[in-house]
Design a protein around this motif. Structure first.
Motif, PDB file in Angstrom:
ATOM      1  N   SER A 133       2.173   5.445  -0.739  1.00 24.12           N
ATOM      2  CA  SER A 133       1.539   5.213   0.135  1.00 24.12           C
ATOM      3  C   SER A 133       0.117   5.385  -0.673  1.00 24.12           C
ATOM      4  O   SER A 133       0.211   7.428  -0.704  1.00 24.12           O
ATOM      5  CB  SER A 133       1.810   4.926   1.150  1.00 24.12           C
ATOM      6  N   LYS A 144      -3.745   6.291   1.147  1.00 26.64           N
ATOM      7  CA  LYS A 144      -4.398   5.555   2.356  1.00 26.64           C
ATOM      8  C   LYS A 144      -5.596   6.215   2.278  1.00 26.64           C
ATOM      9  O   LYS A 144      -5.622   7.152   1.276  1.00 26.64           O
ATOM     10  CB  LYS A 144      -3.934   6.061   3.617  1.00 26.64           C
ATOM     11  N   THR A 145      -6.994   5.618   2.745  1.00 21.73           N
ATOM     12  CA  THR A 145      -8.386   5.973   3.360  1.00 21.73           C
ATOM     13  C   THR A 145      -8.163   5.629   5.196  1.00 21.73           C
ATOM     14  O   THR A 145      -8.100   4.657   5.166  1.00 21.73           O
ATOM     15  CB  THR A 145      -8.961   4.991   2.085  1.00 21.73           C
ATOM     16  N   ASN A 146      -9.013   6.849   5.429  1.00 23.12           N
ATOM     17  CA  ASN A 146      -9.519   6.939   6.689  1.00 23.12           C
ATOM     18  C   ASN A 146      -7.560   6.522   7.558  1.00 23.12           C
ATOM     19  O   ASN A 146      -8.116   5.758   8.694  1.00 23.12           O
ATOM     20  CB  ASN A 146     -10.235   5.604   6.983  1.00 23.12           C
ATOM     21  N   GLY A 147      -6.972   6.026   7.529  1.00 17.46           N
ATOM     22  CA  GLY A 147      -5.691   6.005   7.760  1.00 17.46           C
ATOM     23  C   GLY A 147      -4.907   5.074   7.248  1.00 17.46           C
ATOM     24  O   GLY A 147      -4.098   4.236   8.244  1.00 17.46           O
ATOM     25  N   THR A 148      -5.829   3.730   6.397  1.00 20.06           N
ATOM     26  CA  THR A 148      -5.886   2.886   6.552  1.00 20.06           C
ATOM     27  C   THR A 148      -4.774   2.784   4.787  1.00 20.06           C
ATOM     28  O   THR A 148      -5.023   3.522   4.115  1.00 20.06           O
ATOM     29  CB  THR A 148      -6.861   1.936   5.847  1.00 20.06           C
ATOM     30  N   GLU A 149      -3.331   2.294   5.011  1.00 17.09           N
ATOM     31  CA  GLU A 149      -2.919   2.374   3.603  1.00 17.09           C
ATOM     32  C   GLU A 149      -3.570   0.820   2.581  1.00 17.09           C
ATOM     33  O   GLU A 149      -4.127  -0.116   3.088  1.00 17.09           O
ATOM     34  CB  GLU A 149      -1.376   1.210   3.794  1.00 17.09           C
ATOM     35  N   ARG A 150      -3.937   1.482   1.182  1.00 18.97           N
ATOM     36  CA  ARG A 150      -4.733   0.641   0.682  1.00 18.97           C
ATOM     37  C   ARG A 150      -3.418   0.098  -0.574  1.00 18.97           C
ATOM     38  O   ARG A 150      -3.707  -1.103  -1.394  1.00 18.97           O
ATOM     39  CB  ARG A 150      -5.588   1.341  -0.039  1.00 18.97           C
ATOM     40  N   LYS A 176       0.872   0.960  -2.336  1.00 24.67           N
ATOM     41  CA  LYS A 176       2.460   1.105  -1.387  1.00 24.67           C
ATOM     42  C   LYS A 176       2.661   0.865  -2.741  1.00 24.67           C
ATOM     43  O   LYS A 176       3.177  -0.317  -3.329  1.00 24.67           O
ATOM     44  CB  LYS A 176       1.892   0.581   0.039  1.00 24.67           C
ATOM     45  N   ALA A 236      -3.677  -3.514  -0.325  1.00 26.49           N
ATOM     46  CA  ALA A 236      -4.266  -3.807   0.467  1.00 26.49           C
ATOM     47  C   ALA A 236      -5.185  -5.416   0.513  1.00 26.49           C
ATOM     48  O   ALA A 236      -5.895  -5.336  -0.675  1.00 26.49           O
ATOM     49  CB  ALA A 236      -5.114  -3.075   1.421  1.00 26.49           C
ATOM     50  N   ASP A 265      -7.700 -13.888   3.529  1.00 25.74           N
ATOM     51  CA  ASP A 265      -8.262 -13.445   2.325  1.00 25.74           C
ATOM     52  C   ASP A 265      -7.992 -13.906   1.051  1.00 25.74           C
ATOM     53  O   ASP A 265      -6.540 -14.726   0.920  1.00 25.74           O
ATOM     54  CB  ASP A 265      -7.546 -12.170   2.717  1.00 25.74           C
TER      55      ASP A 265
END
Length: 189
Positions: free
Chosen positions: A133, A135-141, A143, A152, A181
């Motif tokens: 994975s 991630k940036t700032n704890g958010t998975e972008r 995987k 994401a 989206d």
């Protein structure tokens, strides 16, 4: 004080600081002190550690070329790199390439490996069912799960992205979107 029968102890007690001075008259540039074991004379004993006059320390080597030069494995709980200015760096190299293994708990095997042979960077996960994975700032972008790649929602690429070529038939591309989206993929040759 030196004492003992079959063992000799060097004890420094209640004296404050202890110093080992190398080349006190300053007329040489290649003096050192060494810790050795084996035969009774320093010339035939096996050198274990050396501190050179220039401040370089060698463990397992009698010719240290950096502040700390270790010939062999090092075990530690943590490595902190902190540089007052510029970048702190870790450099890994070998004649066939280099790799960094990450493992839990510590063993001779690995859970994840970063490896290069000079032509690119591979990220390898040991065993099936393990993810990679980003991630940036704890958010998975992004995987990767076995053969599935997940991006994401609302992810954007600001440059062209080469996903690779499909050589197996039949080829299948699944685009999943939901809600507001939108999924947009532009293919060109």
């Amino acid at each position: 004080k030196l004492s003992g029968g079959s063992n000799v102890d060097l004890q420094l007690g209640h004296w404050g600081n202890a110093h080992i001075l190398i080349d006190t008259d300053g007329n040489d540039s290649n003096r050192y002190f060494a810790v050795s074991h084996g035969n009774a004379t320093a010339g035939s004993a096996t050198e274990l550690m050396r501190v050179q006059e220039n401040g370089y320390v060698g463990i397992g080597t009698n010719s240290p070329s950096t502040i700390l030069d270790v010939a062999g494995d090092i075990t530690a709980e943590r490595l902190n790199l902190n540089k007052a200015s510029g970048y702190a760096s870790i450099e890994v190299g070998g004649p066939s390439g280099a790799f960094i293994d990450m493992k839990t708990p510590f063993s001779d095997d690995f859970d994840a490996r970063l490896i290069t042979d000079g032509d690119g960077l591979d990220i390898i996960m040991a065993g099936s069912g393990k993810d990679i994975s980003l991630k940036t700032n704890g958010t998975e972008r992004f995987k990767v799960q076995d053969a599935l790649i997940t991006v994401a929602p609302k992810a954007s690429f600001t440059t062209s992205v080469n996903i690779g070529s499909v050589t197996n038939s039949p080829a299948e591309l699944n685009i999943v979107r939901g809600g507001d989206d939108a999924a947009l993929i532009n293919f060109s040759e």
